[in-house]
Design an enzyme around this catalytic site. Sequence first.
Site, mmCIF file in Angstrom:
data_model
loop_
_atom_site.group_PDB
_atom_site.id
_atom_site.type_symbol
_atom_site.label_atom_id
_atom_site.label_comp_id
_atom_site.label_asym_id
_atom_site.label_seq_id
_atom_site.Cartn_x
_atom_site.Cartn_y
_atom_site.Cartn_z
ATOM 1 N N CYS A 189 38.898 51.480 29.178
ATOM 2 C CA CYS A 189 38.105 50.348 28.671
ATOM 3 C C CYS A 189 37.811 49.326 29.776
ATOM 4 O O CYS A 189 38.588 49.158 30.696
ATOM 5 C CB CYS A 189 38.766 49.570 27.521
ATOM 6 S SG CYS A 189 39.012 50.547 26.041
ATOM 7 N N GLY A 225 34.385 53.177 30.161
ATOM 8 C CA GLY A 225 34.287 53.537 28.750
ATOM 9 C C GLY A 225 32.849 53.761 28.352
ATOM 10 O O GLY A 225 31.989 52.934 28.652
ATOM 11 N N CYS A 244 48.788 50.034 37.821
ATOM 12 C CA CYS A 244 48.552 51.454 37.503
ATOM 13 C C CYS A 244 48.106 52.211 38.761
ATOM 14 O O CYS A 244 47.062 51.913 39.343
ATOM 15 C CB CYS A 244 47.471 51.538 36.428
ATOM 16 S SG CYS A 244 46.860 53.204 36.168
ATOM 17 N N TYR A 286 41.867 57.518 40.758
ATOM 18 C CA TYR A 286 40.734 58.074 40.023
ATOM 19 C C TYR A 286 39.898 57.045 39.276
ATOM 20 O O TYR A 286 38.676 57.080 39.300
ATOM 21 C CB TYR A 286 41.246 59.112 39.008
ATOM 22 C CG TYR A 286 40.215 59.553 37.991
ATOM 23 C CD1 TYR A 286 39.183 60.413 38.348
ATOM 24 C CD2 TYR A 286 40.265 59.097 36.670
ATOM 25 C CE1 TYR A 286 38.228 60.816 37.424
ATOM 26 C CE2 TYR A 286 39.311 59.491 35.737
ATOM 27 C CZ TYR A 286 38.295 60.348 36.114
ATOM 28 O OH TYR A 286 37.360 60.740 35.204
ATOM 29 N N SER A 346 34.578 62.394 41.899
ATOM 30 C CA SER A 346 35.923 61.816 42.008
ATOM 31 C C SER A 346 36.595 62.121 43.336
ATOM 32 O O SER A 346 37.495 61.399 43.765
ATOM 33 C CB SER A 346 36.780 62.292 40.840
ATOM 34 O OG SER A 346 36.687 63.695 40.721
ATOM 35 N N ASP A 375 39.788 67.129 45.428
ATOM 36 C CA ASP A 375 39.623 66.383 44.169
ATOM 37 C C ASP A 375 40.748 65.366 44.032
ATOM 38 O O ASP A 375 41.727 65.406 44.772
ATOM 39 C CB ASP A 375 39.597 67.344 42.972
ATOM 40 C CG ASP A 375 38.882 66.724 41.760
ATOM 41 O OD1 ASP A 375 38.425 65.563 41.846
ATOM 42 O OD2 ASP A 375 38.793 67.398 40.727
ATOM 43 N N ASP A 376 40.587 64.457 43.074
ATOM 44 C CA ASP A 376 41.586 63.393 42.931
ATOM 45 C C ASP A 376 42.831 63.879 42.196
ATOM 46 O O ASP A 376 43.934 63.464 42.495
ATOM 47 C CB ASP A 376 40.981 62.205 42.178
ATOM 48 C CG ASP A 376 40.625 62.588 40.758
ATOM 49 O OD1 ASP A 376 39.677 63.363 40.575
ATOM 50 O OD2 ASP A 376 41.339 62.164 39.828
ATOM 51 N N CYS A 405 50.589 59.253 29.904
ATOM 52 C CA CYS A 405 50.479 57.803 30.104
ATOM 53 C C CYS A 405 50.537 57.130 28.740
ATOM 54 O O CYS A 405 49.818 57.531 27.829
ATOM 55 C CB CYS A 405 49.163 57.447 30.783
ATOM 56 S SG CYS A 405 48.983 55.663 30.993
ATOM 57 N N CYS A 442 52.993 51.252 38.829
ATOM 58 C CA CYS A 442 53.423 52.094 37.710
ATOM 59 C C CYS A 442 53.140 53.531 38.118
ATOM 60 O O CYS A 442 51.987 53.898 38.360
ATOM 61 C CB CYS A 442 52.672 51.773 36.420
ATOM 62 S SG CYS A 442 53.127 52.925 35.093
ATOM 63 N N CYS A 476 53.048 58.515 35.179
ATOM 64 C CA CYS A 476 52.464 59.861 35.023
ATOM 65 C C CYS A 476 52.927 60.821 36.117
ATOM 66 O O CYS A 476 52.823 62.032 35.972
ATOM 67 C CB CYS A 476 50.938 59.776 34.965
ATOM 68 S SG CYS A 476 50.185 59.031 36.433
HETATM 69 P P1 AMP Z 1 41.556 68.995 34.318
HETATM 70 O O1 AMP Z 1 40.390 69.891 34.206
HETATM 71 O O2 AMP Z 1 42.153 68.696 32.961
HETATM 72 O O3 AMP Z 1 42.591 69.454 35.311
HETATM 73 O O4 AMP Z 1 41.022 67.581 34.789
HETATM 74 C C1 AMP Z 1 40.938 67.229 36.129
HETATM 75 C C2 AMP Z 1 39.659 66.494 36.394
HETATM 76 O O5 AMP Z 1 39.468 65.454 35.440
HETATM 77 C C3 AMP Z 1 39.662 65.854 37.753
HETATM 78 O O6 AMP Z 1 38.485 66.271 38.421
HETATM 79 C C4 AMP Z 1 39.645 64.367 37.522
HETATM 80 O O7 AMP Z 1 38.667 63.744 38.312
HETATM 81 C C5 AMP Z 1 39.310 64.193 36.069
HETATM 82 N N1 AMP Z 1 40.251 63.283 35.378
HETATM 83 C C6 AMP Z 1 41.485 62.942 35.742
HETATM 84 N N2 AMP Z 1 42.042 62.121 34.835
HETATM 85 C C7 AMP Z 1 41.148 61.938 33.870
HETATM 86 C C8 AMP Z 1 41.120 61.188 32.662
HETATM 87 N N3 AMP Z 1 42.175 60.456 32.289
HETATM 88 N N4 AMP Z 1 40.002 61.246 31.910
HETATM 89 C C9 AMP Z 1 38.935 61.979 32.288
HETATM 90 N N5 AMP Z 1 38.903 62.713 33.414
HETATM 91 C C10 AMP Z 1 39.989 62.701 34.215
#
Ligand code: AMP
Length: 474
Positions: free
Chosen positions: A2, A28, A238, A244, A285, A347-348, A384, A435, A438
């Site tokens: 948000c 958001g 955080c 990210y 990202s 990637d992040d 989280c 924090c 996670c």
């Molecule tokens: P996943 O496919 O579930 O492993 O998601 C990883 C990807 O989602 C990464 O490329 C991140 O940039 C993105 N990501 C990480 N955290 C979040 C989040 N809380 N909400 C949406 N996208 C996320």
Amino acid sequence: MCGIVGIYDAGGVSFSLYHALYALQHRGQESAGITTFDGGRIHKHKGQGLISEAFDEETLRSLEGIVGVGHVRYPTSGANLPENIQPFNFRFREHFFAIAHNGNLVNAKALRENYEANGEIFSTTSDTEVIASTFVQEFKRSSNVLDSIVHCMRTLQGSYSVVMMVDGCLYAFRDPMGIKPFCLGKTESGYIVASESVAVDALRGELIRDVRPGELLQIDAQGIRSRQIAIAKRKAHCIFEFIYFARADSVLEGKLVYDVRRRIGEHLYEEAKVKADLVSPVPDSGTSIAIGYSHRSGIPYLEALMKNRYMGRTFIKSSQREREMAVRIKLNPIKQHIRGRSVVLVDDSIVRGTTSGRIVNLMKEEGASEVHVRIGSPPIIAPCYLGVDMPTREELIASDKGVEKVREHIAATTLHHISLAALVDAIGIQIEDLCTGCLTSHYPVQIEGESCAQRSVDIVGGTYQTKLLEAKGA
Ligand code: AMP
């Protein structure tokens, strides 16, 4: 997640609120709302979807006033219901209140049950109404806004950055550990408080500083006043905002997020060197992390994937073929950059492991000889509870799989996550003030069934000092 914003500006606030929310749209996309006060009447509008979908020019023109608050919503608590769209507006006695909140209260359920047991009625399922109820509990006794906010800060546990408008006065307060970001800026003819400094930039304003953990700001015709309401022994910013969530062009706690991410990329190379033909981000990202990696390694930065920036919210895809097409529409591999080459893919984070798995697969389909995955966060092992939308432990791929198992799962040639120590170094804030729930499963507040680093918050309460930061016209 948000995004929140509050503006006090003699020149009118509705278009400024709109533009600030536009800058915070990444926080958001589910719904947006604005409430303003023109000295006599309140004006409000809320809608589903992006800020550009929820508002048009005519609506904005009708939102008159020199003070207002706004919100873009990404639901972490409370369902996707129209009544949960913020700001939350209510009248009490002769006063009008509007509240917008970013964060997650860990004691919201207990407080709500307690209030309901005493006969209170709730009309939404969101935490923000719990904040409003907590406020009113004290306000009905004392009719004093400051005391009522102090009562909130005594009672609420978890993360909260809050903007609140009471009649023509704007208040902003942040939880004692400063978990979610919150900053203060100055515009040509007023002030802005917002989740991130990009909202200040959008108004061509000047970032003054972050709202301090435990601080309460009051902004009105007299100027801006600060009160330090709560003092915690530690902060708990955080860590995921830096990795990210925040925009790379935001400044959080004095750190340009872009620079933090570049340093993450440099550390990633130092920790796990590899010879390769190109470094590519997973857009968007991974971009600034990949730039840092390329810079330190000398391996050329060359994008292997292009993101379709018009990709809207995803629709339900019933067949495997439809799902594969959706991935291709969202991310198109540049074959000419990939074929026969070894790629460092940056990637992040890896959450469920779905994105990395798909992208490694795309690279291989297009003939990459090797795909070395580099991730700008340590493995995410725990949920989280404090405001980032993360899946449950069971869904987190790293919660029960070591790095080698995850590498196998995503079929990468090699996989490396940055170490926590290097990440903390890249951020430049001591670990005690972050924090890392996670990443470590240790949380800064007590959460049922989880371990907690000692919570220690002093509420200064009735003896707080009021400090005039700037008088009107200063
Ligand atoms: P996943 O496919 O579930 O492993 O998601 C990883 C990807 O989602 C990464 O490329 C991140 O940039 C993105 N990501 C990480 N955290 C979040 C989040 N809380 N909400 C949406 N996208 C996320």
